[in-house]
Design a protein around this motif. Sequence first.
Motif, PDB file in Angstrom:
ATOM      1  N   HIS A 106       0.824  -1.213   0.000  1.00 43.41           N
ATOM      2  CA  HIS A 106       0.000   0.000   0.000  1.00 43.41           C
ATOM      3  C   HIS A 106       0.862   1.269   0.000  1.00 43.41           C
ATOM      4  CE1 HIS A 106       0.227  -0.706   4.491  1.00 43.41           C
ATOM      5  NE2 HIS A 106       0.584   0.551   4.408  1.00 43.41           N
ATOM      6  N   LYS A 163      -4.420   4.507  -1.009  1.00 41.62           N
ATOM      7  CA  LYS A 163      -4.228   3.420  -0.058  1.00 41.62           C
ATOM      8  C   LYS A 163      -5.505   3.118   0.723  1.00 41.62           C
ATOM      9  CE  LYS A 163      -2.201   4.574   4.307  1.00 41.62           C
ATOM     10  NZ  LYS A 163      -1.044   4.873   5.118  1.00 41.62           N
ATOM     11  N   LYS A 167      -7.082  -0.561   0.913  1.00 36.29           N
ATOM     12  CA  LYS A 167      -7.120  -1.278   2.189  1.00 36.29           C
ATOM     13  C   LYS A 167      -8.532  -1.625   2.652  1.00 36.29           C
ATOM     14  CE  LYS A 167      -3.645  -0.453   5.241  1.00 36.29           C
ATOM     15  NZ  LYS A 167      -2.893   0.330   6.211  1.00 36.29           N
TER      16      LYS A 167
END
Length: 219
Positions: A106, A163, A167
């Motif tokens: 990430h 990110k 995620k």
Amino acid sequence: MPYTQEKIITLTVAYVKETLKDAEGGHDWWHIYRVWKLAVRIAKEESVNLFVVQLAALLHDIADSKFHSGDEELGPRLAGNFLTKMHVDKQIIKHVDAIIRNMSFHKTFEEKRFNSRELQVVQDADRIDAIGAIGIARAFNYGGHKNFPIYNPHIKPETYLNKESYKSSKAPTLNHFYEKLFLLKDMMNTKTGKRLAEGRHQFMEAFVERFLKEWDTEC
Ligand code: ADP
Ligand code: NI
């Protein structure tokens, strides 16, 4: 009297095994073990500090943020505290800390803040363990752990731009191949990493092709 490097590695192995004893099967001691072995193998062909490479490989997932409510500080803090207790040199602790803070997939959504040959070796080792037969097993184990569907033809793979969206994805595990795993071969840093990634990549492609044919009951 400070410990020898060999003793520190032995004590680190024991610490990691104990800390990860209840971890999800794709992020457990055996993931660390494989990354450690791969990192040592890659390091042999690069000119790097093998002690830093080994410590970073062993400690890189000591508290992965995805299993700790997104806390990205816990892992580096535990690793730093442990190495301080082992009386490891401050410069080495700083380098290991920078590697484990910056090697995660990430992090590719952010501007690169730190780089070193040691980071490149450990990052390649971690990425190789995410692909091939092992990568397939880990992806489906993680998806099962999170209760994601294995596949859903109505949900198309996405290109994640940051990110947070990467995620928080709850996409079917098959999408993860397009969203991350197929991208890794071209992200390898080292010659050895590239070579190992090649065969594993082909195996995953064959797997996904066959998976989709079986889904459509073509074979
Ligand atoms: P990193 O460890 O570099 O931060 P990730 O956290 O993205 O990388 O993923 C580590 C491993 O966890 C992946 O290689 C995969 O096996 C599994 N994984 C992570 N996210 C997913 C997902 N959405 N679906 C299936 N597997 C996943
Ligand atoms: Ni890892």
